[in-house]
Design a protein around this motif. Sequence first.
Motif, PDB file in Angstrom:
ATOM      1  N   ASP A 266       0.788  -1.227   0.000  1.00 20.61           N
ATOM      2  CA  ASP A 266       0.000   0.000   0.000  1.00 20.61           C
ATOM      3  C   ASP A 266       0.824   1.283   0.000  1.00 20.61           C
ATOM      4  O   ASP A 266       0.486   2.247  -0.690  1.00 20.61           O
ATOM      5  N   ASN A 272      -3.049   1.663   3.201  1.00 21.57           N
ATOM      6  CA  ASN A 272      -4.295   0.881   3.220  1.00 21.57           C
ATOM      7  C   ASN A 272      -5.316   1.279   2.157  1.00 21.57           C
ATOM      8  O   ASN A 272      -6.516   1.088   2.348  1.00 21.57           O
ATOM      9  N   ALA A 274      -7.501   0.728  -1.195  1.00 19.30           N
ATOM     10  CA  ALA A 274      -8.132  -0.464  -1.759  1.00 19.30           C
ATOM     11  C   ALA A 274      -8.668  -0.101  -3.137  1.00 19.30           C
ATOM     12  O   ALA A 274      -9.620   0.669  -3.246  1.00 19.30           O
ATOM     13  N   GLU A 279      -7.534   6.098   1.515  1.00 17.25           N
ATOM     14  CA  GLU A 279      -7.702   6.064   2.968  1.00 17.25           C
ATOM     15  C   GLU A 279      -8.606   7.199   3.439  1.00 17.25           C
ATOM     16  O   GLU A 279      -9.411   7.039   4.355  1.00 17.25           O
ATOM     17  N   ARG A 335      -3.536  -5.244  -3.805  1.00 17.82           N
ATOM     18  CA  ARG A 335      -4.004  -3.865  -3.562  1.00 17.82           C
ATOM     19  C   ARG A 335      -4.905  -3.344  -4.674  1.00 17.82           C
ATOM     20  O   ARG A 335      -5.917  -2.716  -4.412  1.00 17.82           O
ATOM     21  N   GLN A 341     -11.942  -2.446   2.507  1.00 21.08           N
ATOM     22  CA  GLN A 341     -11.881  -3.160   3.779  1.00 21.08           C
ATOM     23  C   GLN A 341     -13.243  -3.130   4.484  1.00 21.08           C
ATOM     24  O   GLN A 341     -13.919  -2.090   4.503  1.00 21.08           O
ATOM     25  N   ASP A 345     -12.180  -0.833   7.936  1.00 27.93           N
ATOM     26  CA  ASP A 345     -10.775  -1.195   8.158  1.00 27.93           C
ATOM     27  C   ASP A 345     -10.507  -1.398   9.656  1.00 27.93           C
ATOM     28  O   ASP A 345     -11.416  -1.357  10.487  1.00 27.93           O
ATOM     29  N   SER A 404      -7.774  -8.695  11.550  1.00 28.80           N
ATOM     30  CA  SER A 404      -7.402  -7.542  10.725  1.00 28.80           C
ATOM     31  C   SER A 404      -8.219  -7.524   9.443  1.00 28.80           C
ATOM     32  O   SER A 404      -8.162  -8.468   8.648  1.00 28.80           O
ATOM     33  N   ASP A 406      -7.653  -5.651   6.963  1.00 28.64           N
ATOM     34  CA  ASP A 406      -6.792  -5.342   5.819  1.00 28.64           C
ATOM     35  C   ASP A 406      -6.103  -6.589   5.274  1.00 28.64           C
ATOM     36  O   ASP A 406      -5.647  -6.599   4.138  1.00 28.64           O
TER      37      ASP A 406
END
Length: 543
Positions: A266, A272, A274, A279, A335, A341, A345, A404, A406
């Motif tokens: 990422d 993070n 996606a 984010e 990714r 997420q 997340d 998690s 992620d």
Amino acid sequence: MTHHAPHEQEIRAAAAHFGRRRFLTTTGAAAALAFATNLPVAGAAYAAEADARKITENPFTLGVASGDPQPGSVVLWTRLAPRPFEPGNGMPEARVTVRWEVAYDEHFKRLAGQGRADAHPEFNHSVHIEPTGLAPDRVYYYRFRAGSWISPVGRTRTAPTRSARISDLKLAAVSCQAYHDGYFTACRHLAEEDLDVVFHLGDYLYEYPVGANGGARNYTDRTLPAVFNRETVTLEDYRLRYALYKSDPDLQAAHAAHPFIVTWDDHEVENNYASDISEDHLPPAEFLVRRAAAYRAYWENQPLRRPQRPQGADCRLYRRLQYGQLAQFDILDTRQYRSDQAYGDGWHAPGPESLDPARTLTGAAQERWLIDGWRQSSARWNVLPQQVTFSERRNATGPGYQLSMDAWDGYAASRDRVLAGAESAGADNLVVLTGDVHVHYAFDIKKDFKDPGSRTAGVEFVTTSIASGKNGADKPANWDTYLAANPHLKFYNGRRGYLTVTLDQDTARADYRTVSAVTTPGAPVRTAASFVSEAGDPGLKPA
């Protein structure tokens, strides 16, 4: 997010100019990237040529690298940057001829190949050479020339032929090298290992600002320029950040010693993210301009082949490499195609959202490609180099645990499909290589993680970070909890370092290498633990 205003305006203008619908096509993304960065859309070469003899400062400040070995070929990389910490790198806005040589010996007495290539300004004066006609499974040396300047010498190795019956193969896995968290001491030790190839599993760089003293490196002998003390957003930002990272002598030593096979996670774009979801939940069209810039800078700065060159915000990074009949490597990208997420997340109890069968970590096309590749595999070991923790990882004992969102735990149906695909394809001896989490783990992969007695479907070796997380500890605060909550977790260590894996006909052996500190340079390396898994009988045993 710490956008600086002119760049934010550029991105907004590009996104608005092309509109979301057109932007989400490859040509739209490429056009918007060109609009935001003044780049030629189709990668057209500049007509102007600069005389390399007029380069008055060393242009090889970022070293050399090689990668993606094939039986008759390997990618050779460098980038001309006499002043790497300045926009434009101190190079003219014109193409420059670079000469390259490949030799059987490090003194270049016997050449195996040579040629010329243009370093183009629209690719930041990077060059990607793909020499052909090399012999399989042998060491070569390479170097570049520009004008009167000669690059450092790199050492590389081709892959064996697909039909070759090789006795063994030794690889390393590395990830997560936050410059601002410490020195790349582990890379210096990596350079001294006897290896066939290195897999970089992501977070090659970080988008976060780096202060004048280098963060935890706490420099007293230099001051980094202010261009690094901001989050990377534009193409220029990402290019400069690669220059900072690639100026590191320990990272240069690792690249000069071994061929690398790279994939991203990422932070090469943004923490993070996606797919087209950022984010900070920017409008997708805006975020995709940033993603396009990041992907382009990644390709410019890695030893990747032409098929991996991005088209706008899209890049086909997942790919397959063979090492004789011993190993097939299916390198994933978890990714670019993933569902957002679940539950926003973070760590959450599994529930309807995370368990939704429609969720994917790989996207449907990559998932099909992976399983089809396993069906055709005749390799002794099927190795899956990828980014995020594959095995279940509960953060507490008892029913109140969280996972998690992620990692693969947040995409349980995706993991189930992959494991079912491996089983139906008869993909023997599955080994998953993982980065991301800044710790060493060793897992047995269970067919059903809820049942510790269920079949072991393979093993997962997770490598810790090169620098991210600063010095770490042998036993992080949650060490006892994690080992109690996850009976399939056989090892856990929180120091920095890397992982080596030796494959032969009978076993896969993992050696977990750690350094005592990264906030000061020069720490020694040691082996914290070693495990083997036997061919035909997966499951980790202490070596």
